[in-house]
Design an enzyme around this catalytic site. Structure first.
Site, PDB file in Angstrom:
ATOM      1  N   TYR A 142       0.854  -1.189   0.000  1.00  0.00           N
ATOM      2  CA  TYR A 142       0.000   0.000   0.000  1.00  0.00           C
ATOM      3  C   TYR A 142       0.887   1.235   0.000  1.00  0.00           C
ATOM      4  O   TYR A 142       1.854   1.313   0.767  1.00  0.00           O
ATOM      5  CB  TYR A 142      -0.898   0.011   1.242  1.00  0.00           C
ATOM      6  CG  TYR A 142      -1.796   1.235   1.331  1.00  0.00           C
ATOM      7  CD1 TYR A 142      -2.836   1.415   0.426  1.00  0.00           C
ATOM      8  CD2 TYR A 142      -1.604   2.199   2.319  1.00  0.00           C
ATOM      9  CE1 TYR A 142      -3.663   2.537   0.496  1.00  0.00           C
ATOM     10  CE2 TYR A 142      -2.423   3.314   2.402  1.00  0.00           C
ATOM     11  CZ  TYR A 142      -3.450   3.480   1.486  1.00  0.00           C
ATOM     12  OH  TYR A 142      -4.268   4.591   1.563  1.00  0.00           O
ATOM     13  N   ASP A 237       9.258   2.995   0.153  1.00  0.00           N
ATOM     14  CA  ASP A 237       8.180   3.673   0.866  1.00  0.00           C
ATOM     15  C   ASP A 237       8.274   3.267   2.328  1.00  0.00           C
ATOM     16  O   ASP A 237       7.868   2.177   2.714  1.00  0.00           O
ATOM     17  CB  ASP A 237       6.829   3.290   0.255  1.00  0.00           C
ATOM     18  CG  ASP A 237       5.660   3.986   0.963  1.00  0.00           C
ATOM     19  OD1 ASP A 237       5.909   4.708   1.957  1.00  0.00           O
ATOM     20  OD2 ASP A 237       4.515   3.792   0.530  1.00  0.00           O
ATOM     21  N   LYS A 265       3.511   9.183   8.967  1.00  0.00           N
ATOM     22  CA  LYS A 265       3.235   8.591  10.281  1.00  0.00           C
ATOM     23  C   LYS A 265       4.165   9.149  11.378  1.00  0.00           C
ATOM     24  O   LYS A 265       3.975  10.274  11.797  1.00  0.00           O
ATOM     25  CB  LYS A 265       3.256   7.062  10.159  1.00  0.00           C
ATOM     26  CG  LYS A 265       2.144   6.610   9.155  1.00  0.00           C
ATOM     27  CD  LYS A 265       1.787   5.158   9.186  1.00  0.00           C
ATOM     28  CE  LYS A 265       0.519   4.903   8.382  1.00  0.00           C
ATOM     29  NZ  LYS A 265       0.715   4.338   7.048  1.00  0.00           N
TER      30      LYS A 265
HETATM   31  C1  LIG Z   1       0.087   4.838   5.690  1.00  0.00           C
HETATM   32  C2  LIG Z   1       0.901   4.608   4.467  1.00  0.00           C
HETATM   33  C3  LIG Z   1       0.801   5.436   3.331  1.00  0.00           C
HETATM   34  C4  LIG Z   1      -0.211   6.546   3.238  1.00  0.00           C
HETATM   35  O1  LIG Z   1       0.005   7.551   4.170  1.00  0.00           O
HETATM   36  P1  LIG Z   1      -1.214   8.549   4.524  1.00  0.00           P
HETATM   37  O2  LIG Z   1      -0.600   9.504   5.486  1.00  0.00           O
HETATM   38  O3  LIG Z   1      -2.284   7.684   5.086  1.00  0.00           O
HETATM   39  O4  LIG Z   1      -1.615   9.193   3.247  1.00  0.00           O
HETATM   40  C5  LIG Z   1       1.658   5.210   2.271  1.00  0.00           C
HETATM   41  N1  LIG Z   1       2.561   4.215   2.312  1.00  0.00           N
HETATM   42  C6  LIG Z   1       2.680   3.400   3.368  1.00  0.00           C
HETATM   43  C7  LIG Z   1       3.725   2.333   3.366  1.00  0.00           C
HETATM   44  C8  LIG Z   1       1.848   3.555   4.473  1.00  0.00           C
HETATM   45  O5  LIG Z   1       1.944   2.727   5.512  1.00  0.00           O
END
Ligand SMILES: *Cc1c(COP(=O)(O)O)cnc(C)c1O
Length: 423
Positions: A142, A237, A265
Site C-alpha cells: 500500500y 516507501d 506517520k
Molecule cells: C500509511 C501509508 C501510506 C499513506 O500515508 P497517509 O498519510 O495515510 O496518506 C503510504 N505508504 C505506506 C507504506 C503507508 O503505511
C-alpha cells in the site's frame, strides 16, 4: 443504545460510512465503531467512559504513546508562536537537518502533509528525472491512495493490473506494472519486458499494510540490482517502517540505499506530515529549483514540524528501539503459545493470523490461510469487551509503543489466548 451507537447514527448522515478514512468504519469486523474521546500513554478512552489498551496506536504514528510529554510541550510552545506562517521558517529547517544529518541517503528532502502526498511527489520526481512513465509496484503493498498506486496484480504476469478502486484514470492503470512479492523470477521477467520504460520501482521494504509480510534479503537485493541495471530508480516507501524499525528505517536493516524514500506517520509525531527525500541531484529536480512542480499551502506546518522534531529527538539514540524490541519479543513469545494462532513480528510491529499456516513466514498475500479475516472478526469484539483495542481489520498490523509496559503486553497475550480458545 451506547453513546458510540448514537454518535455513529449521526455520523452516517454526515460522512460516507460515518468516518473520514475507511478502515475506521469497522467494516472488516462488523458492529459499531467505538467513538474515542482521547488517549493517554497506551490507553484510549471512549465516549461511554470505557478504557482500552490500544494496540492500533493511530495506525502507526504514536510510537511514543498517546500524549507524550515532550511532544505536547513542543506543540504548546509552537501554538504560542503562531500555527501557520506561510513563509520560510526555522522549524522545518531544524527537523530537516535532524533527519538529513542522521540518514545519509536523505541528502535533501521536502515536507508534505501525508504519506500519500509523499509517494505521489516521489513518483513525479522519478518520472521527471528519468523521462520514463511506468511505475513498478508490488502486489499487497500500500502506498496511499494516489490513482497509480491503487492497483494490484491479477494472478500471473500476463494479466492486466486490476484496479482496487473505481474512478481511476485509464492512464494510471496503464502506466502501473504490478509484480508479486517474494519472487525474483517474476521480477526478472517484468524488467525483461518493461525495463526501459520503468521510471521507478516502489516497494514497502517491510510490507505492513496487508498483514506483515517480511521480505527475504535476497529479494530486496535483486530488486535493487535490477533497477540499477535498467536505469530505473528505487523508491523505498518507509511511511510505516521509517523511524519504526529503527531510526534509519528498513533501509538500514536491509543495508540498501534507495534513490528516493518516503516518510509519514511517525515523522509528524502524530500530526499530519509526510516527507520525500533522497539523492540531492534527484531532489534538485523539484520546484523552485527544478522542473518538477510540487507545493502545499500548509506544508511544513510549524506545529507539525515541532511535534515531529520532539518525537524524533526521543528516538535518535536508539535506546527506545532496544526497549521496543524486547517488548515485541515478549509479546511474540507469549502469542506463539496460543494454538491456531500464527504470529509475525518485526520489532514493535506485529500481525496475528488465525488459521492453518504451513510456512514459517508468510511473505505474500497468496499465502494467507483461507478464512483468516473472518476468524479475526470473530475474535475482535470479545477482545474489545476485554478492553483490548486492535485495528478493526485482520489485514492491519498491531503496534507497540514506548508507553506499553510488560504488564500491558501480558494482558494482550492473555486476552488473545482466552478469546482464541473459545472460537
Ligand atoms: C500509511 C501509508 C501510506 C499513506 O500515508 P497517509 O498519510 O495515510 O496518506 C503510504 N505508504 C505506506 C507504506 C503507508 O503505511
Amino acid at each position: 443504545m451506547s453513546r458510540s451507537e448514537e454518535l455513529y447514527a449521526r455520523a452516517l448522515r454526515v460522512a460516507p460510512g460515518g468516518v473520514h478514512s475507511p478502515v475506521r468504519a469497522f467494516k472488516g469486523v462488523g458492529g459499531t465503531p467505538v467513538f474515542m474521546t482521547g488517549g493517554s500513554q497506551a490507553r484510549l478512552r471512549d465516549v461511554d467512559g470505557r478504557e482500552y489498551l490500544d494496540f492500533c496506536m493511530a495506525f502507526g504514528p504514536l510510537i511514543l504513546g498517546h500524549g507524550n510529554a515532550q511532544v505536547r510541550e513542543a506543540v504548546v510552545a509552537a501554538l504560542d508562536r503562531g500555527w501557520s506562517l506561510g513563509t520560510a521558517e526555522p522549524y522545518s529547517l531544524e527537523l530537516g537537518e535532524f533527519i538529513c544529518s542522521r540518514i545519509p541517503w536523505v541528502q535533501n528532502l521536502r515536507f508534505v502533509n501525508s504519506g500519500t502526498e509523499a509517494v505521489m511527489s516521489a513518483l513525479r520526481v522519478a518520472r521527471g528525472a528519468t523521462g520514463r512513465s511506468k511505475i513498478l509496484k508490488f502486489e499487497g503493498c500500500y502506498h496511499g491512495h494516489a490513482d497509480a498506486m491503487l492497483l494490484r496484480a491479477g494472478s500471473g504476469l500476463a494479466e492486466a493490473a486490476l484496479p482496487d478502486s473505481a474512478g481511476l484514470g485509464a492512464e494510471a492503470v496503464r502506466e502501473t506494472v504490478v509484480a508479486p512479492l517474494d519472487d525474483e523470477a517474476a521480477l526478472a521477467a517484468v524488467f525483461a519486458q518493461h525495463g526501459k520504460e520503468i521510471a521507478a520501482a516502489i516497494i514497502e521494504p517491510l510490507p505492513a499494510n496487508y498483514g506483515l509480510l517480511p521480505q527475504r534479503q535476497a529479494f530486496l537485493e535483486t530488486l535493487a540490482r535490477l533497477t540499477r541495471q535498467h536505469g530505473a530508480l528505487l523508491i523505498f516507501d518507509e511511511v510505516i517502517s521509517g523511524f519504526r524499525v529503527g531510526f534509519q528505517g528498513y533501509c538500514a536493516v536491509a543495508g540498501i540505499e534507495p534513490d528516493l524514500v518516503t516518510y509519514g506517520k511517525i515523522i509528524g509525531g502524530g500530526f499530519p506530515v509526510g516527507a520525500y527525500g533522497g539523492r540531492r541531484e534527484l531532489m534538485q529536480q523539484v520546484a523552485p529549483v527544478g522542473p518538477v512542480y510540487q507545493a502545499g499551502t500548509l506544508s511544513a506546518n510549524p506545529v507539525a514540524m515541532c511535534a515531529g522534531l520532539a518525537a524524533l529527538r526521543q528516538l535518535a539514540d536508539g535506546s527506545l528501539y532496544a526497549q521496543l524490541e524486547a517488548r515485541g519479543a515478549r509479546l511474540e513469545r507469549a502469542l506463539r503459545g496460543v494454538p491456531k494462532l500464527h504470529v509475525q513480528r518485526v520489532g514493535s510491529v506485529f500481525w496475528m493470523c488465525l488459521g492453518e499456516v504451513t510456512q514459517d513466514v508468510i511473505r505474500t498475500p497468496k499465502q494467507f490461510p483461507a478464512g483468516c479475516a473472518q476468524r479475526y472478526a470473530s475474535m475482535y469484539h470479545p477482545l474489545l469487551a476485554r478492553g483490548i483495542y486492535l485495528a478493526p481489520s485482520g489485514f492491519e498490523v498491531g503496534f507497540l509503543s514506548a508507553a506499553h509496559s510488560d504488564a500491558d503486553i501480558d494482558q494482550l497475550a492473555e486476552a488473545v489466548a482466552a478469546t482464541v480458545a473459545k472460537l
